[in-house]
Design an enzyme around this catalytic site. Structure first.
Site: not given
Ligand code: FES
Length: 143
Positions: A35, A104
Site C-alpha cells: 500500500c 499491515c
Molecule cells: S493499508 Fe497500508 S498499512 Fe494497512
C-alpha cells in the site's frame, strides 16, 4: 467489513503512544510494499530496559492497533524481552485477522526489530548498515 477482535478495535479507536521520542536510542522505519504506507517506531532505553516507546504511521487501522499494543507491552522490558513479546503479539494477532491485512499488522513488529538492531549495533560500534549478520560474526569470534 472484516470482523476484528475487540481488543484490536479498542486500540485502533484509542491508540496509545502516538508520536515521536526526541533523541531516541533506536528507530525502526518500515514500509508496506502493498500500500506504500510507512511506520516509524521509536524506543528509548535506560540501561537495557525500554523506558519509552512511541510510533508514527500513515498506515491503516490495523497498523495503528498493533503499534499501540506493541508499544504498550514493551515499555519496561529488556530489548530481548521486547523482541519475544513482539513475536508473541504477532502470532496472537495474525491468527485472528484477515490474511490480506497481515502486512499491515507486521509493520510494528518489523519496525521494532530495526529499532533494536540500531541499539545493538551502536553498542558494539557496528555501522547500522552492516546489520545483524556482522553482529553475529563478531559475537562468534568473541565466543
Ligand atoms: S493499508 Fe497500508 S498499512 Fe494497512
Amino acid at each position: 467489513m472484516a470482523k476484528y477482535p475487540k481488543f484490536l478495535i479498542e486500540h485502533f479507536q484509542n491508540p496509545k503512544n502516538v508520536g515521536e521520542i526526541s533523541n531516541p536510542d533506536g528507530v525502526g522505519i518500515v514500509g508496506n510494499a502493498s500500500c506504500g504506507d510507512i511506520m516509524q517506531l521509536f524506543i528509548k532505553v535506560n540501561g537495557n530496559r525500554i523506558s519509552e516507546a512511541m510510533f508514527k504511521t500513515f498506515g491503516c487501522g490495523a497498523a495503528i492497533a498493533t503499534s499501540s499494543i506493541l508499544t504498550e507491552k514493551i515499555k519496561g522490558c529488556t530489548i530481548e524481552e521486547a523482541v519475544k513479546i513482539s513475536e508473541r503479539i504477532s502470532e496472537e494477532v495474525l491468527s485472528q485477522v484477515p490474511k490480506e491485512k497481515i502486512a499491515c499488522f507486521n509493520l510494528a513488529t518489523d519496525a521494532l526489530k530495526l529499532a533494536v538492531e540500531e541499539i545493538r549495533c551502536k553498542r558494539v560500534e557496528i555501522p547500522q548498515r552492516e546489520g545483524f549478520d556482522s553482529l553475529k560474526k563478531r559475537e562468534r569470534k568473541k565466543g
